[in-house]
Design a protein around this motif. Structure first.
Motif, mmCIF file in Angstrom:
data_model
loop_
_atom_site.group_PDB
_atom_site.id
_atom_site.type_symbol
_atom_site.label_atom_id
_atom_site.label_comp_id
_atom_site.label_asym_id
_atom_site.label_seq_id
_atom_site.Cartn_x
_atom_site.Cartn_y
_atom_site.Cartn_z
ATOM 1 N N TYR A 87 -56.017 9.525 30.588
ATOM 2 C CA TYR A 87 -56.773 8.811 29.440
ATOM 3 C C TYR A 87 -56.009 7.554 29.362
ATOM 4 C CZ TYR A 87 -59.932 12.336 28.260
ATOM 5 O OH TYR A 87 -61.012 13.366 28.579
ATOM 6 N N ARG A 119 -63.450 13.292 24.377
ATOM 7 C CA ARG A 119 -63.330 13.832 25.529
ATOM 8 C C ARG A 119 -64.943 13.762 26.144
ATOM 9 N NH1 ARG A 119 -59.307 17.689 23.569
ATOM 10 N NH2 ARG A 119 -57.398 17.030 24.655
ATOM 11 N N THR A 132 -66.153 10.048 26.965
ATOM 12 C CA THR A 132 -65.625 9.308 27.760
ATOM 13 C C THR A 132 -65.385 10.320 29.096
ATOM 14 O OG1 THR A 132 -63.405 10.529 26.977
ATOM 15 C CG2 THR A 132 -63.951 8.185 26.292
ATOM 16 N N VAL A 181 -60.629 3.698 24.174
ATOM 17 C CA VAL A 181 -59.961 5.156 24.897
ATOM 18 C C VAL A 181 -61.014 5.183 26.343
ATOM 19 C CG1 VAL A 181 -59.913 7.627 24.825
ATOM 20 C CG2 VAL A 181 -59.593 6.410 22.836
ATOM 21 N N ARG A 217 -61.408 7.589 30.057
ATOM 22 C CA ARG A 217 -60.930 8.520 31.224
ATOM 23 C C ARG A 217 -60.679 7.679 32.303
ATOM 24 N NH1 ARG A 217 -60.379 14.082 31.734
ATOM 25 N NH2 ARG A 217 -60.692 14.796 33.825
#
Length: 151
Positions: free
Chosen positions: A77, A111, A114, A145, A147
């Motif tokens: 990330y 999580r 992304t 944020v 990934r």
């Protein structure tokens, strides 16, 4: 290499901007989901009227949510501070503290949002409290944020 919470705590406490301002990290949890920071009122961080300088109050909160997310999410990330704001509630005197916490549900949400490589801008809040437990200021942080591609 992922630094240990103990090593990072030592390095942050020796970092000149924090050292000069009187900011001290008191605790970093082994799972990176809690960090406690304190600021003692001293000659280097008081304003004209003798209470905590607002810039020092904000500085004591600046990097911690970003560091916590970086360590909790891992190398897959990208995490950056995007924006921040502070709202003052009362003058800060003596020792003030901030306790940063991340919940498992917040990490799961990040999580999920992304998973396909999309960016997400979570908003996280921390209160700065005085020795009586009263809120001196509230800091809101917006983080970026995403990934990493190919992960």
């Amino acid at each position: 290499m992922k630094p240990s919470p103990r090593l990072l705590k030592t390095l942050i406490n020796l970092w000149p901007p924090f050292l000069g301002a009187g900011i001290k990290v008191r605790h970093i949890a082994a799972d990176w989901k809690q960090i406690n920071v304190q600021l003692r009122l001293g000659l280097t961080n008081r304003n004209y009227v003798g209470v905590h300088f607002g810039g020092s109050l904000y500085a004591m909160t600046d990097p911690f949510f970003m560091l916590m997310l970086m360590q909790s999410l891992g190398r897959d990330y990208v995490v950056w501070d995007k924006a921040g704001a502070i709202e003052y509630h009362k003058p800060g005197k003596g020792v003030v503290t901030a306790c940063f916490t991340l919940q498992d549900s917040q990490l799961q949400d990040i999580r999920h949002r992304t998973a396909g490589g999309e960016k997400y801008l979570p908003e996280l809040t921390v209160d700065i409290r005085d020795e009586a437990g009263d809120i001196v200021a509230t800091v809101n942080k917006i983080l970026y944020v995403r990934r990493k591609k190919g992960r």
